[in-house]
Structures are given as structure tokens and as C-alpha cells.
Design a protein around this motif. Structure first.
Motif, PDB file in Angstrom:
ATOM      1  N   ASP A  80       1.060  -1.237  -0.015  1.00  0.00           N
ATOM      2  CA  ASP A  80       0.084   0.038   0.311  1.00  0.00           C
ATOM      3  C   ASP A  80       0.743   1.259   0.057  1.00  0.00           C
ATOM      4  OD1 ASP A  80       1.203  -0.179   2.601  1.00  0.00           O
ATOM      5  OD2 ASP A  80      -0.993   0.095   3.615  1.00  0.00           O
ATOM      6  N   VAL A  81       2.012   1.132  -0.492  1.00  0.00           N
ATOM      7  CA  VAL A  81       2.892   2.305  -0.480  1.00  0.00           C
ATOM      8  C   VAL A  81       2.106   3.526  -1.306  1.00  0.00           C
ATOM      9  CG1 VAL A  81       3.990   1.706  -2.908  1.00  0.00           C
ATOM     10  CG2 VAL A  81       5.095   3.072  -1.513  1.00  0.00           C
ATOM     11  N   GLY A  82       2.552   4.720  -0.898  1.00  0.00           N
ATOM     12  CA  GLY A  82       1.874   5.811  -1.410  1.00  0.00           C
ATOM     13  C   GLY A  82       2.129   6.082  -3.109  1.00  0.00           C
ATOM     14  N   VAL A  83       1.431   6.166  -3.935  1.00  0.00           N
ATOM     15  CA  VAL A  83       1.719   6.307  -5.326  1.00  0.00           C
ATOM     16  C   VAL A  83       1.240   7.731  -5.852  1.00  0.00           C
ATOM     17  CG1 VAL A  83       1.718   5.580  -7.631  1.00  0.00           C
ATOM     18  CG2 VAL A  83       2.093   4.001  -5.733  1.00  0.00           C
ATOM     19  N   LEU A  84       1.968   8.717  -6.270  1.00  0.00           N
ATOM     20  CA  LEU A  84       1.744   9.750  -6.917  1.00  0.00           C
ATOM     21  C   LEU A  84       2.252   9.627  -8.602  1.00  0.00           C
ATOM     22  CD1 LEU A  84       0.879  12.788  -7.336  1.00  0.00           C
ATOM     23  CD2 LEU A  84       2.899  13.624  -6.479  1.00  0.00           C
ATOM     24  N   VAL A  85       0.772   9.537  -9.394  1.00  0.00           N
ATOM     25  CA  VAL A  85       1.312   9.236 -10.551  1.00  0.00           C
ATOM     26  C   VAL A  85       1.667  10.997 -11.191  1.00  0.00           C
ATOM     27  CG1 VAL A  85       0.469   8.783 -13.008  1.00  0.00           C
ATOM     28  CG2 VAL A  85      -0.198   7.409 -11.060  1.00  0.00           C
ATOM     29  N   VAL A  86       2.874  10.698 -12.043  1.00  0.00           N
ATOM     30  CA  VAL A  86       3.400  11.698 -12.429  1.00  0.00           C
ATOM     31  C   VAL A  86       3.826  11.604 -14.113  1.00  0.00           C
ATOM     32  CG1 VAL A  86       5.285  13.620 -12.521  1.00  0.00           C
ATOM     33  CG2 VAL A  86       4.439  12.619 -10.400  1.00  0.00           C
ATOM     34  N   THR A  87       2.957  12.060 -14.730  1.00  0.00           N
ATOM     35  CA  THR A  87       3.126  11.792 -16.354  1.00  0.00           C
ATOM     36  C   THR A  87       2.555  12.783 -17.405  1.00  0.00           C
ATOM     37  OG1 THR A  87       2.341   9.882 -18.048  1.00  0.00           O
ATOM     38  CG2 THR A  87       0.863  10.644 -16.146  1.00  0.00           C
ATOM     39  N   ALA A  88       2.917  12.664 -18.404  1.00  0.00           N
ATOM     40  CA  ALA A  88       2.110  13.372 -19.585  1.00  0.00           C
ATOM     41  C   ALA A  88       1.095  12.613 -20.396  1.00  0.00           C
ATOM     42  CB  ALA A  88       3.456  13.501 -20.773  1.00  0.00           C
ATOM     43  N   ALA A  89       0.523  11.464 -19.587  1.00  0.00           N
ATOM     44  CA  ALA A  89      -0.493  10.806 -20.126  1.00  0.00           C
ATOM     45  C   ALA A  89      -1.779  11.711 -19.682  1.00  0.00           C
ATOM     46  CB  ALA A  89      -0.554   9.349 -19.872  1.00  0.00           C
ATOM     47  N   ARG A  90      -2.624  11.846 -20.844  1.00  0.00           N
ATOM     48  CA  ARG A  90      -4.009  12.546 -20.405  1.00  0.00           C
ATOM     49  C   ARG A  90      -5.182  11.589 -20.529  1.00  0.00           C
ATOM     50  NH1 ARG A  90      -3.562  18.341 -20.140  1.00  0.00           N
ATOM     51  NH2 ARG A  90      -1.213  19.106 -20.151  1.00  0.00           N
ATOM     52  N   GLU A  91      -4.930  10.636 -21.283  1.00  0.00           N
ATOM     53  CA  GLU A  91      -6.213   9.774 -21.724  1.00  0.00           C
ATOM     54  C   GLU A  91      -7.042   9.447 -20.483  1.00  0.00           C
ATOM     55  OE1 GLU A  91      -2.768   9.003 -24.276  1.00  0.00           O
ATOM     56  OE2 GLU A  91      -3.011   9.037 -22.271  1.00  0.00           O
ATOM     57  N   ALA A  92      -8.113   9.665 -20.634  1.00  0.00           N
ATOM     58  CA  ALA A  92      -9.273   9.543 -19.434  1.00  0.00           C
ATOM     59  C   ALA A  92      -9.140   7.963 -18.904  1.00  0.00           C
ATOM     60  CB  ALA A  92     -10.734   9.755 -20.077  1.00  0.00           C
ATOM     61  N   ASP A  93      -8.975   7.063 -19.899  1.00  0.00           N
ATOM     62  CA  ASP A  93      -8.924   5.588 -19.396  1.00  0.00           C
ATOM     63  C   ASP A  93      -7.639   5.348 -18.385  1.00  0.00           C
ATOM     64  OD1 ASP A  93     -11.099   4.866 -20.946  1.00  0.00           O
ATOM     65  OD2 ASP A  93     -10.139   3.941 -22.558  1.00  0.00           O
ATOM     66  N   THR A  94      -6.507   6.150 -19.012  1.00  0.00           N
ATOM     67  CA  THR A  94      -5.299   6.004 -17.933  1.00  0.00           C
ATOM     68  C   THR A  94      -5.609   6.702 -16.557  1.00  0.00           C
ATOM     69  OG1 THR A  94      -3.854   5.988 -20.073  1.00  0.00           O
ATOM     70  CG2 THR A  94      -2.905   6.608 -17.922  1.00  0.00           C
ATOM     71  N   VAL A  95      -6.051   7.853 -16.519  1.00  0.00           N
ATOM     72  CA  VAL A  95      -6.690   8.327 -15.256  1.00  0.00           C
ATOM     73  C   VAL A  95      -7.306   7.504 -14.533  1.00  0.00           C
ATOM     74  CG1 VAL A  95      -7.716  10.448 -14.147  1.00  0.00           C
ATOM     75  CG2 VAL A  95      -6.117  10.745 -16.256  1.00  0.00           C
TER      76      VAL A  95
END
Length: 226
Positions: A80-95
Motif C-alpha cells: 500500500d505504498v503511496g503512489v503519485l502518478v506523474v506523467t504526460a498521459a492525459r487519456e481518460a482511461d489511464t486516469v
């Protein structure tokens, strides 16, 4: 800053320069320390096992497996490590996939230091909420379950998250401003702007000082806490 232990961070990005920038951003943030970097999903998984960080800054586009798959494998293994997704991906499915897999937040690249700093400050408060607590109070629970958006757990009645973010942005870059100046920039009344600013002071996100000059009452000047 308090005497609470530093939170450790693993930065995951396949671009060395980007990873270096994110590392510097994290280490500028009070209460955080980068303990490692990884350029692939496989390396990220092994480094998380080895270093046991408190938070992972995780890119989606990695050369072997995606960051979303990394996140899914972590959760599938009970990590359960904290994860902050940092990315250029903007696709709604990815979010949506990142949210469903348990990411604490999702930050789109490129971004400024303040964008990351407010989320790190919010994650720290959330992480500390239940530290040393056997039975949680409602305030503790709210701190864990509230969105991390811009570092504000819950807004008082009558304040909106969108306007709060605009007021915070008006104080970006180390700027100091009065309620009147913020009101003019954001498009609020001075009274409304002051309500937001005083809320941030109460939450510890901003500080206020009194500026004396001329006759009359001193002016309240606000800035984000370092």
C-alpha cells in the motif's frame, strides 16, 4: 517544520533529466527525502521492495511495463505504498485506471514546483493522520479519505475547490499579496478572497504578516508557507 521523520521517495521516470528535476523538486519540499530512482517498471518494483519508500513518483510511460501495471502489481501484492502518478498521459482511461488502482493523485507533466509541493504537503498530512492512533477520530478519518488535489483536506461551507486553487495560484512563486490583490487577480470580492486566505493560514498552508504604514489599520499580507 515539525520534528516528524522525513518521508522517503522513489522517483520513477525513464528520462534521466526529468527524474533529476523531479528529485530536486522533492528535496526542496519540507519533510521529504529521495532515496532512489528507477528508469523501468521492473527496477521500480525491485527498488520498492528494497527501499520500502513512503511515496513513489511514478511515470506511466516506461520502456518495459507501464506505470499503471506497476501500480496494479503493487496493490495485487498487498503493498500500500503511496503512489503519485506523474506523467504526460492525459487519456481518460489511464486516469481512471490510476484512480482504480489506488494512486494518491495524478499530476500531468510538465508542471511547476508549486504544483508538486502542494500535493506533497497534502500527502504528508494524510500520511501522518493515523500515525500513533489506535482509534481514529472523524477528523483523522477525513484527512485520510479527503482528496489530495491541492493540499486542502476539507473546505468550509461556501468555499469551492476551484476558487481555492485559483487563490493558491495567486500566491504561487513565493509571491506575497493582500486580500484585495488576490481578489482582483482571481475575480472575487475582497471579503471572499480573505475567507480563502484565512482558511489557508488556519490549515498551515499560508502565513500572514501585518504591514504597517500610514494611518489606519495595518494591512494583512499573505504568502504560502515555505
Amino acid at each position: 517544520m515539525t520534528d516528524d521523520p522525513e518521508l522517503t521517495v522513489l522517483v520513477v521516470d525513464d528520462d534521466f533529466m526529468v527524474a533529476s528535476i523531479h528529485t530536486r523538486f522533492v528535496e526542496r519540499s519540507p519533510g521529504y527525502r529521495v532515496v532512489g530512482t528507477a528508469a523501468t517498471g521492473a527496477t521500480a518494483l525491485s527498488e520498492i521492495d528494497r527501499l520500502v519508500p513512503d511515496l513513489v513518483l511514478l511515470d506511466v510511460h516506461l520502456p518495459d511495463i507501464s506505470g499503471i501495471e506497476v501500480l496494479r502489481r503493487l496493490r495485487g501484492a498487498g503493498n500500500d505504498v503511496g503512489v503519485l502518478v506523474v506523467t504526460a498521459a492525459r487519456e481518460a482511461d489511464t486516469v481512471r485506471a490510476a484512480a482504480a488502482a489506488g494512486a494518491a493523485h495524478y499530476l500531468v507533466k510538465p508542471f511547476e514546483y508549486d504544483d508538486l509541493a502542494t500535493r506533497l504537503a497534502a500527502f504528508r498530512r494524510t500520511h501522518r493522520a493515523l500515525t500513533g492512533v489506535d482509534r481514529a477520530g472523524q477528523d483523522d478519518i477525513d484527512a485520510v479519505f479527503a482528496p489530495l488535489g491541492t493540499g486542502r483536506e476539507l473546505l468550509p461551507k461556501g468555499l469551492s475547490a476551484e476558487t481555492a486553487e485559483a487563490v493558491l495560484a495567486a500566491l504561487g512563486g513565493g509571491r506575497e499579496a493582500s486580500a484585495s490583490e488576490c481578489a482582483e487577480e482571481v475575480g472575487l470580492s475582497r471579503v471572499s478572497a480573505r475567507r480563502y486566505l484565512e482558511h489557508f493560514v488556519a490549515r498551515g498552508q499560508a502565513v500572514v504578516r501585518l504591514q504597517y504604514g500610514g494611518s489606519g489599520r495595518p494591512e494583512r499580507r499573505y504568502r504560502l508557507r515555505d
